[in-house]
Design an enzyme around this catalytic site. Structure first.
Site, PDB file in Angstrom:
ATOM      1  N   SER A 152       0.832  -1.199   0.000  1.00 46.10           N
ATOM      2  CA  SER A 152       0.000   0.000   0.000  1.00 46.10           C
ATOM      3  C   SER A 152       0.866   1.248   0.000  1.00 46.10           C
ATOM      4  O   SER A 152       1.980   1.254   0.548  1.00 46.10           O
ATOM      5  CB  SER A 152      -0.896   0.004   1.248  1.00 46.10           C
ATOM      6  OG  SER A 152      -1.508   1.258   1.445  1.00 46.10           O
ATOM      7  N   TYR A 177      -2.379  -0.100  10.079  1.00 46.63           N
ATOM      8  CA  TYR A 177      -2.548  -0.672   8.736  1.00 46.63           C
ATOM      9  C   TYR A 177      -1.251  -0.554   7.947  1.00 46.63           C
ATOM     10  O   TYR A 177      -0.769  -1.524   7.348  1.00 46.63           O
ATOM     11  CB  TYR A 177      -3.681   0.040   8.006  1.00 46.63           C
ATOM     12  CG  TYR A 177      -3.783  -0.327   6.542  1.00 46.63           C
ATOM     13  CD1 TYR A 177      -4.135  -1.612   6.149  1.00 46.63           C
ATOM     14  CD2 TYR A 177      -3.513   0.613   5.544  1.00 46.63           C
ATOM     15  CE1 TYR A 177      -4.224  -1.967   4.810  1.00 46.63           C
ATOM     16  CE2 TYR A 177      -3.607   0.273   4.203  1.00 46.63           C
ATOM     17  CZ  TYR A 177      -3.962  -1.013   3.843  1.00 46.63           C
ATOM     18  OH  TYR A 177      -4.043  -1.355   2.510  1.00 46.63           O
TER      19      TYR A 177
END
Length: 368
Positions: A152, A177
């Site tokens: 990501s 995350y």
């Protein structure tokens, strides 16, 4: 630095795609079924309720329809990444040649309110997949030819150097995350080194498009504007995002699948890790205010909102949320160099396609 590649022909291969009813996963499986004249595509997901499972079921129905027209077989397996015995059983039964690991607990803000889900899925689940890849070589078997996984843009944290390059240090995550995604990259590198598994990580930048994730801003904004509610624009609108349309993401992933990092041996006689990481991003950051304006214009054009819709009466400028960053900006030159591809679809074109899909899916139209 260019990474030497080993070409992989997908024809006749067995490809496992985790997270297949998810946004990126579903579109990738549709692409594979359209391209592969033979072979097998395995879909895997737990169909959880992080967002409306009906949307995942809708995507899965598109896959099932596409499989009827494909030369490749398709099998969907429902299960959880944390179930190590199930993951082992899948590998022992189907012996996947290629693994595209897209399943994960997504979302920056949710990682603050529900951290356990991120540890279970993104760390334990990722480990289980890596271990299965490792043991695919047992007893002299050919094993997994390429392990491709989703990272990501969140790993860049508060990086102030733009555009973000895969050469930049990413040691300061600003959300759990992001920390799990950086951990995935480190784990994959270790397994590439220890077990000579060709691994490629892909750092996705704000993926959007039809049948996307409802927790993403563009989808949530459409829902609220349709209901006449107020949307919150964070950092008082002073954010920029490198939006990447889903077709560009899928094109990038499809090309990467076919180019595994080549195995080689170093001067010490040990494997040089067959490992690479790429950004896949639009390469043109858009102001959040411009983004909201274009979205509203395309929703009006599609007949979702009335022609006289007053956008400014429906927005509220608010401070930055914890875990967010002010700018994302991809340097995707590595992808262009090694695979000849750079995302091309601009924001208005992409949001127009989303608005048209949204109108059809929800059956709303103010057009005569």
């Amino acid at each position: 630095m260019r990474v030497a590649k080993e070409y992989i022909d997908t024809a006749g291969k067995t490809i496992l795609v985790t997270g297949s009813p998810g946004f990126i996963g579903a579109n990738l499986v549709l692409r594979l079924l359209g391209e592969m004249p033979s072979g097998k595509v395995l879909s895997f997901d737990n169909m959880n309720a992080y967002y409306d499972p009906a949307l995942k079921a809708y995507r899965l129905s598109l896959i099932e329809e596409a499989s009827k027209r494909s030369g490749a077989e398709h099998t969907f397996i429902k299960g959880d990444l944390s179930n190590k015995a199930l993951i082992e059983e899948i590998f022992q039964t189907y012996h996947p040649d290629i693994v595209v690991h897209l399943a994960a607990q997504a979302g920056v803000r949710c990682s603050i309110s529900d951290p356990d889900a991120y540890i279970t899925s993104n760390l334990v689940g990722f480990y289980n997949i890596l271990e299965a890849c490792r043991h695919s070589y047992d007893e002299g078997r050919k094993g997994v030819e390429h392990f491709v996984y989703a990272s990501s843009s969140s790993v860049y944290g508060g990086n102030k150097k733009v555009p973000f390059s895969t050469e930049d240090p990413v040691d300061n995550p600003v959300s759990l995350y992001a920390a799990t995604k950086k951990s995935n990259e480190l784990m994959a590198h270790a397994y590439a080194k220890l077990y000579n598994i060709p691994c490629t990580g892909l750092r996705f930048f704000t993926v959007y498009g039809p049948a996307g994730r409802p927790d993403m801003a563009y989808f949530g904004f459409a829902d609220k504007l349709l209901k006449g509610e107020t949307i919150q624009i964070f950092n008082y609108g002073n954010c920029k995002r490198d939006f990447t349309y889903i077709d560009d993401i899928v094109e990038g992933v499809y090309r990467v699948i076919q180019g595994a990092p080549r195995r080689s041996v170093g001067e010490d006689g040990l494997p040089v890790p067959p490992y690479a990481v790429y950004n896949i991003g639009g390469g043109q950051p858009e102001s959040l205010m411009d983004f909201v304006t274009i979205l509203s214009e395309e929703l009006i054009r599609a007949g979702v909102l009335p022609k006289d819709f007053d956008l400014q009466a429906h927005w509220q400028l608010v401070p930055m949320q914890p875990g967010d960053v002010p700018v994302t900006y991809a340097d995707s030159r590595g992808l262009e160099r090694d695979f000849g591809f750079t995302p091309r679809i601009r924001l208005r074109e992409g949001l127009r396609k989303f608005a048209q899909w949204y109108q059809r899916y929800y059956g709303v139209s103010l057009l005569p």
